[in-house]
Design a protein around this motif. Sequence first.
Motif: not given
Length: 244
Positions: A98-113
Amino acid sequence: MDNIGRIAIFSDVHGNLEALQTVLEKIAEAQVDRIICLGDMVGYGADPNMCIERVREVSDLVLAGNHDWAAVGLEDPGFFNPVALAAIQWTVQMLSDENASLLRSYQPFQNESAYCYAHASPIEPELWHYLFDPEDGWSMLAQTNFEMCFVGHSHRAFVCSASEKTVLTREGEVQLSDNDRYLVNVGSVGQPRDGDARAAFVVWDREKGNLQLRRVSYDVATAQAKILSAGLPPFLAERIELGM
């Protein structure tokens, strides 16, 4: 987002549950409206699963770091030094599905305006550029138009502004100007490398226009004992006491 006044931001937990728990206690005391983790929940420390789970429970936004991706095959760990490689190989064996799946789902960047959050850098985030000091921050600000950039990755806490009028390292408070732009390295929760062994995190008060680099002592001895008991390289236990 417009109603959010106070935001806590942290990064680079690296499997250090003792440091994470202490930081989260201080964040709870700060009564923030939002919590953001900039990645690298695993690697080096002895509690990767529990750190992932605690971060997931409390955070409104979670990014991926290079150790997170290396632990699930999304990043080649071949460039890691031998100690980091040994730790990530151990982590691979420890991670739950489950935690391995979570790590795969995350991205290294987020732009918020006008704001951005990155594990390493807002420019080429998947190349994991290191921002070690205000000079690196100024260079990065010159290549972006964001009002506020938050990063981690180098394990060195600092704040700098595009005007170069603001320079703060390790710990302290900055009053933000509407006429300036800022890059904030939030430092590391689990493995600081700026000469201060205390866990680092940031509290950003958007309403008051200020930002605090905070440091907090935690139970280093227990974290060290867990690292040694797990059979991880002893150097990983030594360095968290030194902040190097």
